[in-house]
Design a protein around this motif. Structure first.
Motif, PDB file in Angstrom:
ATOM      1  N   ILE A  45       0.889  -1.371   0.117  1.00 27.14           N
ATOM      2  CA  ILE A  45       0.375   0.233  -0.616  1.00 27.14           C
ATOM      3  C   ILE A  45       0.945   0.822   0.289  1.00 27.14           C
ATOM      4  O   ILE A  45       0.516   2.069  -0.749  1.00 27.14           O
ATOM      5  CB  ILE A  45      -0.966  -0.114   1.647  1.00 27.14           C
ATOM      6  N   ALA A  46       1.706   1.479   1.031  1.00 28.32           N
ATOM      7  CA  ALA A  46       2.605   2.876   0.621  1.00 28.32           C
ATOM      8  C   ALA A  46       3.576   2.713  -0.327  1.00 28.32           C
ATOM      9  O   ALA A  46       3.824   3.908  -0.864  1.00 28.32           O
ATOM     10  CB  ALA A  46       4.045   2.121   2.211  1.00 28.32           C
ATOM     11  N   THR A  47       3.866   1.487  -0.884  1.00 28.91           N
ATOM     12  CA  THR A  47       4.460   1.583  -2.081  1.00 28.91           C
ATOM     13  C   THR A  47       4.162   2.592  -3.666  1.00 28.91           C
ATOM     14  O   THR A  47       3.796   3.587  -4.233  1.00 28.91           O
ATOM     15  CB  THR A  47       5.352   0.810  -2.672  1.00 28.91           C
ATOM     16  N   PHE A  48       2.783   1.664  -3.615  1.00 27.33           N
ATOM     17  CA  PHE A  48       1.516   3.112  -4.421  1.00 27.33           C
ATOM     18  C   PHE A  48       1.612   4.427  -4.096  1.00 27.33           C
ATOM     19  O   PHE A  48       1.524   5.122  -4.961  1.00 27.33           O
ATOM     20  CB  PHE A  48       0.399   2.057  -4.742  1.00 27.33           C
ATOM     21  N   PHE A  49       1.014   3.907  -2.278  1.00 24.32           N
ATOM     22  CA  PHE A  49       1.047   5.699  -1.806  1.00 24.32           C
ATOM     23  C   PHE A  49       2.279   6.634  -2.460  1.00 24.32           C
ATOM     24  O   PHE A  49       1.842   8.375  -2.590  1.00 24.32           O
ATOM     25  CB  PHE A  49       0.386   5.315  -0.178  1.00 24.32           C
ATOM     26  N   ASN A  50       2.653   6.224  -2.038  1.00 24.72           N
ATOM     27  CA  ASN A  50       4.056   6.766  -1.954  1.00 24.72           C
ATOM     28  C   ASN A  50       4.357   8.254  -3.797  1.00 24.72           C
ATOM     29  O   ASN A  50       4.567   9.235  -4.204  1.00 24.72           O
ATOM     30  CB  ASN A  50       5.491   5.964  -1.569  1.00 24.72           C
ATOM     31  N   SER A  51       4.012   7.019  -4.415  1.00 27.17           N
ATOM     32  CA  SER A  51       4.020   6.619  -5.891  1.00 27.17           C
ATOM     33  C   SER A  51       3.304   8.279  -6.165  1.00 27.17           C
ATOM     34  O   SER A  51       3.210   8.894  -6.997  1.00 27.17           O
ATOM     35  CB  SER A  51       4.000   5.777  -6.726  1.00 27.17           C
ATOM     36  N   ALA A  52       1.727   8.293  -5.553  1.00 32.51           N
ATOM     37  CA  ALA A  52       0.964   8.023  -5.876  1.00 32.51           C
ATOM     38  C   ALA A  52       0.970   9.938  -5.347  1.00 32.51           C
ATOM     39  O   ALA A  52       0.802  10.974  -5.856  1.00 32.51           O
ATOM     40  CB  ALA A  52      -0.495   8.025  -5.583  1.00 32.51           C
ATOM     41  N   VAL A  53       1.281  10.259  -4.037  1.00 32.11           N
ATOM     42  CA  VAL A  53       1.926  11.679  -3.825  1.00 32.11           C
ATOM     43  C   VAL A  53       3.062  12.159  -4.589  1.00 32.11           C
ATOM     44  O   VAL A  53       2.278  13.521  -4.707  1.00 32.11           O
ATOM     45  CB  VAL A  53       2.242  11.555  -2.169  1.00 32.11           C
ATOM     46  N   LEU A  54       4.473  10.997  -4.992  1.00 35.07           N
ATOM     47  CA  LEU A  54       5.354  12.195  -5.932  1.00 35.07           C
ATOM     48  C   LEU A  54       4.432  12.686  -6.900  1.00 35.07           C
ATOM     49  O   LEU A  54       4.729  14.013  -7.793  1.00 35.07           O
ATOM     50  CB  LEU A  54       6.081  11.361  -5.730  1.00 35.07           C
ATOM     51  N   GLN A  55       3.770  11.671  -7.178  1.00 29.66           N
ATOM     52  CA  GLN A  55       3.651  12.025  -8.757  1.00 29.66           C
ATOM     53  C   GLN A  55       2.496  13.336  -8.767  1.00 29.66           C
ATOM     54  O   GLN A  55       2.446  14.595  -9.852  1.00 29.66           O
ATOM     55  CB  GLN A  55       2.560  11.438  -9.258  1.00 29.66           C
ATOM     56  N   ALA A  56       1.497  13.235  -7.465  1.00 28.71           N
ATOM     57  CA  ALA A  56       0.549  14.510  -7.638  1.00 28.71           C
ATOM     58  C   ALA A  56       0.772  15.267  -6.957  1.00 28.71           C
ATOM     59  O   ALA A  56       0.999  16.890  -7.309  1.00 28.71           O
ATOM     60  CB  ALA A  56      -0.338  14.059  -6.288  1.00 28.71           C
ATOM     61  N   LEU A  57       2.080  15.956  -6.307  1.00 31.05           N
ATOM     62  CA  LEU A  57       3.381  16.877  -6.408  1.00 31.05           C
ATOM     63  C   LEU A  57       4.052  17.567  -7.750  1.00 31.05           C
ATOM     64  O   LEU A  57       3.784  18.786  -7.763  1.00 31.05           O
ATOM     65  CB  LEU A  57       3.993  16.695  -4.833  1.00 31.05           C
ATOM     66  N   LEU A  58       4.598  16.348  -8.303  1.00 30.47           N
ATOM     67  CA  LEU A  58       4.915  16.357  -9.861  1.00 30.47           C
ATOM     68  C   LEU A  58       3.940  17.323 -10.571  1.00 30.47           C
ATOM     69  O   LEU A  58       4.494  18.413 -11.015  1.00 30.47           O
ATOM     70  CB  LEU A  58       5.707  15.756  -9.763  1.00 30.47           C
ATOM     71  N   PHE A  59       2.715  17.191 -10.409  1.00 31.27           N
ATOM     72  CA  PHE A  59       1.913  17.640 -11.336  1.00 31.27           C
ATOM     73  C   PHE A  59       1.021  19.211 -10.708  1.00 31.27           C
ATOM     74  O   PHE A  59       0.823  19.920 -11.380  1.00 31.27           O
ATOM     75  CB  PHE A  59       0.612  16.659 -11.327  1.00 31.27           C
ATOM     76  N   LEU A  60       1.102  19.061  -9.148  1.00 28.25           N
ATOM     77  CA  LEU A  60       0.257  20.658  -9.366  1.00 28.25           C
ATOM     78  C   LEU A  60       2.083  21.207  -9.054  1.00 28.25           C
ATOM     79  O   LEU A  60       1.507  22.323  -9.519  1.00 28.25           O
ATOM     80  CB  LEU A  60       0.401  20.337  -7.430  1.00 28.25           C
ATOM     81  N   LEU A  61       3.275  20.982  -9.765  1.00 29.25           N
ATOM     82  CA  LEU A  61       4.430  21.921  -9.605  1.00 29.25           C
ATOM     83  C   LEU A  61       5.243  22.183 -10.920  1.00 29.25           C
ATOM     84  O   LEU A  61       5.389  23.167 -11.352  1.00 29.25           O
ATOM     85  CB  LEU A  61       5.736  20.942  -8.969  1.00 29.25           C
ATOM     86  N   GLY A  62       3.859  21.942 -11.641  1.00 29.09           N
ATOM     87  CA  GLY A  62       3.565  22.223 -12.948  1.00 29.09           C
ATOM     88  C   GLY A  62       4.473  20.743 -14.109  1.00 29.09           C
ATOM     89  O   GLY A  62       4.657  21.329 -15.430  1.00 29.09           O
ATOM     90  N   TYR A  63       4.616  19.805 -13.572  1.00 27.90           N
ATOM     91  CA  TYR A  63       5.685  18.662 -14.346  1.00 27.90           C
ATOM     92  C   TYR A  63       4.180  18.132 -15.217  1.00 27.90           C
ATOM     93  O   TYR A  63       4.086  17.500 -14.209  1.00 27.90           O
ATOM     94  CB  TYR A  63       6.534  17.842 -12.854  1.00 27.90           C
ATOM     95  N   LYS A  64       5.103  17.438 -16.185  1.00 31.36           N
ATOM     96  CA  LYS A  64       4.430  16.520 -16.637  1.00 31.36           C
ATOM     97  C   LYS A  64       4.639  14.933 -16.461  1.00 31.36           C
ATOM     98  O   LYS A  64       5.400  14.598 -15.888  1.00 31.36           O
ATOM     99  CB  LYS A  64       5.238  16.418 -18.408  1.00 31.36           C
ATOM    100  N   VAL A  65       2.912  14.241 -16.183  1.00 34.85           N
ATOM    101  CA  VAL A  65       3.013  13.814 -15.144  1.00 34.85           C
ATOM    102  C   VAL A  65       2.694  12.127 -16.326  1.00 34.85           C
ATOM    103  O   VAL A  65       1.651  12.588 -16.432  1.00 34.85           O
ATOM    104  CB  VAL A  65       2.343  13.520 -13.943  1.00 34.85           C
ATOM    105  N   GLU A  66       3.612  11.302 -16.106  1.00 35.54           N
ATOM    106  CA  GLU A  66       2.872  10.053 -17.068  1.00 35.54           C
ATOM    107  C   GLU A  66       2.285   9.031 -15.904  1.00 35.54           C
ATOM    108  O   GLU A  66       4.208   8.293 -15.660  1.00 35.54           O
ATOM    109  CB  GLU A  66       3.994   9.562 -18.824  1.00 35.54           C
TER     110      GLU A  66
END
Length: 164
Positions: free
Chosen positions: A105-126
């Motif tokens: 659960i934590a591996t998926f959650f960590n990835s989701a949090v990092l991707q969401a933060l990158l998206f909020l900072l304006g980075y392209k997220v795939e």
């Protein structure tokens, strides 16, 4: 106070292993996230207050060592420490299945949090490409390493009360 020094020592050793040794062993770029495992195990064994502190310093060390955007790992590891710490009083600490389930659960959650933060900072997220190429292979390594790390930390923090 003794517990503070134990966790600080464990974090320093873990970040050294993750930053220096693991890239040599796992040269394809995908490797276990020992820092994430440490934060989850801390939450499960010590509770949310201590896990948030460990998550903060673990994320800080990981941000310093990785050279990525500063603060991403701090925030994600603090959140994961808090969430894992919520289960501390409700679980059997000696369980082998619990750290495996928690790290999945934590591996998926960590990835989701990092991707969401990158998206909020304006980075392209795939997200799907990252899930396929990094998260799933890393998940396998995390599951493989979580049981020995959990047992080691349990023995260090609680002594030899259990018969692992």
């Amino acid at each position: 106070m003794k517990n503070l020094f134990v966790w600080a020592g464990l974090l320093i050793i873990t970040i050294a292993v993750q930053a220096v040794l693991l890239p040599i062993i796992f040269n394809q770029g995908v490797k276990p996230d020992l820092i994430l495992i440490m934060v989850v195990v801390c939450g499960l064994l010590a509770g949310r207050e201590q896990a948030v502190g460990v998550g903060f310093f673990a994320g800080l060390l990981q941000d310093f060592a990785s050279g990525n955007i500063f603060g991403l790992n701090v925030l994600s590891k603090m959140i994961i420490g808090y969430v894992a710490g919520l289960a501390e009083r409700k679980v059997f600490k000696e369980s082998v299945l619990l750290p495996v389930l928690a790290i999945v659960i934590a591996t998926f959650f960590n990835s989701a949090v990092l991707q969401a933060l990158l998206f909020l900072l304006g980075y392209k997220v795939e997200f799907l490409a990252m899930l396929k190429n990094q998260v799933l292979p890393s998940l396998g390594y995390n599951v493989l390493f979580c049981i020995p790390v959990h047992r080691l930390i349990y023995r260090i923090t609680f002594g030899n009360r259990s018969q692992f």
